[in-house]
Design an enzyme around this catalytic site. Structure first.
Site, PDB file in Angstrom:
ATOM      1  N   CYS A  92      -9.853  -9.460  37.061  1.00  0.00           N
ATOM      2  CA  CYS A  92      -8.923  -8.354  37.282  1.00  0.00           C
ATOM      3  C   CYS A  92      -8.625  -8.324  38.771  1.00  0.00           C
ATOM      4  CB  CYS A  92      -9.557  -7.043  36.823  1.00  0.00           C
ATOM      5  SG  CYS A  92      -8.621  -5.560  37.261  1.00  0.00           S
ATOM      6  N   ALA A 117      -2.422 -15.750  43.802  1.00  0.00           N
ATOM      7  CA  ALA A 117      -2.313 -17.155  44.222  1.00  0.00           C
ATOM      8  C   ALA A 117      -1.206 -17.336  45.255  1.00  0.00           C
ATOM      9  CB  ALA A 117      -2.071 -18.036  43.005  1.00  0.00           C
ATOM     10  N   CYS A 204      -1.528 -10.416  38.477  1.00  0.00           N
ATOM     11  CA  CYS A 204      -2.346  -9.627  37.553  1.00  0.00           C
ATOM     12  C   CYS A 204      -2.692 -10.544  36.399  1.00  0.00           C
ATOM     13  CB  CYS A 204      -1.571  -8.402  37.064  1.00  0.00           C
ATOM     14  SG  CYS A 204      -2.394  -7.494  35.725  1.00  0.00           S
TER      15      CYS A 204
END
EC number: 5.1.1.3
Length: 285
Positions: A92, A117, A204
């Site tokens: 998470c 990322a 997410c």
């Protein structure tokens, strides 16, 4: 209460006991962490996996940092008391940005977090415009802005925070159709840009579950980047070099924090991901 899955008239049988395998916990506020688990399982299929999701406090994106830290530590503690852990993955983004220091201080097993990322996206972009699609909490947190300053300071970063997309991903796993019109509305700021992002960070863990729909809505050729594969590689390295010898021969198991009708509806989904049983986890606090 443990719940076994049924498929028609065929009982769901527990897996045949096997040799003890390292026990790895994958935790998320909802079911988005299954996208990370899937990457880890693809690389490391022969582990004992536990998936835990906090359907009582979901979603975390709007919760205070203090609440998230206390809640995550309590849940990981409760799992550790049931199954000694070789490693835990906080799948998470919101929880990772605030709870990792407390978890690493309390436990002696490695704890892996998930961060947007941004670094690989900055390398991949051709037009220098990177979109970050995340929860509002992740978009606002200083940790995210530090990542951008460190790894993407030469890029134009366009950020969108959406709690609604988390709900859309959860609904998809419950078997509901994803509204492309809803996605278009959420992504409207980018879709209206003369030159939109050519690379989008799925910040997410729920959002890779919507990859197919996102590619239908975003401009053709848009790259989607997430952290799943990198987390899997990190997990493999830590299990080999730093993890304690915590193993189990039990079948994979999933834990929810409340056995609600919504949780029970996820049983077929969890079975597809290899979890034989869903139980309510007793959490203190």
């Amino acid at each position: 209460m443990a719940t076994k899955l049924q498929d028609g008239n065929t009982p769901c049988l527990a897996a045949t006991p096997s040799e003890p395998r390292p026990t790895v916990l994958v935790f998320d506020s909802g079911v988005g962490g299954l996208s990370v688990y899937d990457e880890i399982r693809h690389l490391l299929p022969d582990l004992h996996y536990i998936y835990a999701f906090d359907n009582v406090a979901f979603p975390y994106g709007e919760k205070s940092e203090a609440f998230i830290v206390e809640r995550v530590v309590a849940i990981v503690t409760a799992v550790q008391e049931r199954y000694p852990l070789a490693l835990a993955v906080v799948a998470c983004n919101t929880a990772s940005t605030v709870s990792l220091p407390a978890l690493r201080e309390k436990f002696d097993f490695p704890v892996v977090g998930v961060v947007p990322a941004i670094k690989p996206a900055a390398r991949l972009t051709a037009n220098g415009i990177v979109g970050l699609l995340a929860t509002r909490g992740t978009v606002k947190r200083s940790y995210t802005h530090e990542l951008i300053a460190r790894f993407a300071n030469e890029c134009q970063i366009e950020m969108l925070g959406s709690a609604e997309m988390v709900e859309l991903a959860e609904a998809k796993l419950h078997g509901e159709d994803v509204s492309l019109d809803a996605l278009k509305r959420i992504l409207r700021p980018w879709l209206r840009m003369k030159e939109p992002p050519d690379t989008v960070v799925l910040g997410c863990t729920h959002f890779p579950l919507l990859q197919e729909e996102l590619l239908q809505v975003l401009p053709e050729g848009t790259r989607l980047v997430d952290s799943g594969a990198a987390i899997a590689r990190r997990t493999a390295w830590l299990l080999e070099h730093e993890a304690p010898d915590a193993k189990s021969a039990d079948a994979n198991i999933a834990f929810c924090m409340a056995m609600t009708p919504g949780a029970e509806q996820l049983l077929p989904v969890l079975q597809r991901y290899g979890f034989e049983t869903l139980e309510k986890l007793a959490v203190l606090g």
